[in-house]
Design an enzyme around this catalytic site. Sequence first.
Site, PDB file in Angstrom:
ATOM      1  N   GLY A  74     -26.745   7.223 -10.679  1.00 22.36           N
ATOM      2  CA  GLY A  74     -25.757   8.408 -10.566  1.00 22.36           C
ATOM      3  C   GLY A  74     -25.970   9.715 -10.401  1.00 22.36           C
ATOM      4  O   GLY A  74     -25.552  10.349  -9.432  1.00 22.36           O
ATOM      5  N   CYS A  75     -27.170  10.136 -10.983  1.00 26.50           N
ATOM      6  CA  CYS A  75     -27.227  11.655 -10.502  1.00 26.50           C
ATOM      7  C   CYS A  75     -28.115  11.723  -9.018  1.00 26.50           C
ATOM      8  O   CYS A  75     -27.724  12.621  -8.183  1.00 26.50           O
ATOM      9  CB  CYS A  75     -28.265  12.121 -11.572  1.00 26.50           C
ATOM     10  SG  CYS A  75     -27.524  12.396 -13.185  1.00 26.50           S
TER      11      CYS A  75
END
Length: 149
Positions: free
Chosen positions: A44-45
């Site tokens: 996600g990051c």
Amino acid sequence: MKIKVGDKLPEFTGINQDGKQVLSNSFLGKRCVIFFYPKANTPGCTAEACNLSENYEFLKKQGFEVLGISADPVKNQKKFHEKFAFPYDLISDEDKTICILFGVWQLKKFMGREFMGIVRTTFIFDEQGICTDVIEKVETKNHAAQILK
């Protein structure tokens, strides 16, 4: 307490991926996007940081500076920064001082477990250092569009 719309950009000093100091007051006079992410090199990051990188020139044309912050050590930020050639700084906030200042270091729940961590949040500041938007429901693969809405 989390920074909210209308609040002033807090004063802080961070260390970027190259071990250099970054001062929050260096963003005064510019529009600024400060995004907090839980952990470098996670799916996600990575999606969020890459989306901002891919749209960086357009964000710059709109007058924005971009700054990413997580609790990762400088060494991890450096690897993440180099792996994806991000055009903006990543700040290492290992002692969580900046995260606490912005109110993003919070109790989180995942798979029945509770722990303290960074809640993915983006803050947008105007040229006077006033918060104009707080994005709490970050769409990692479409984040630049959320900022520019």
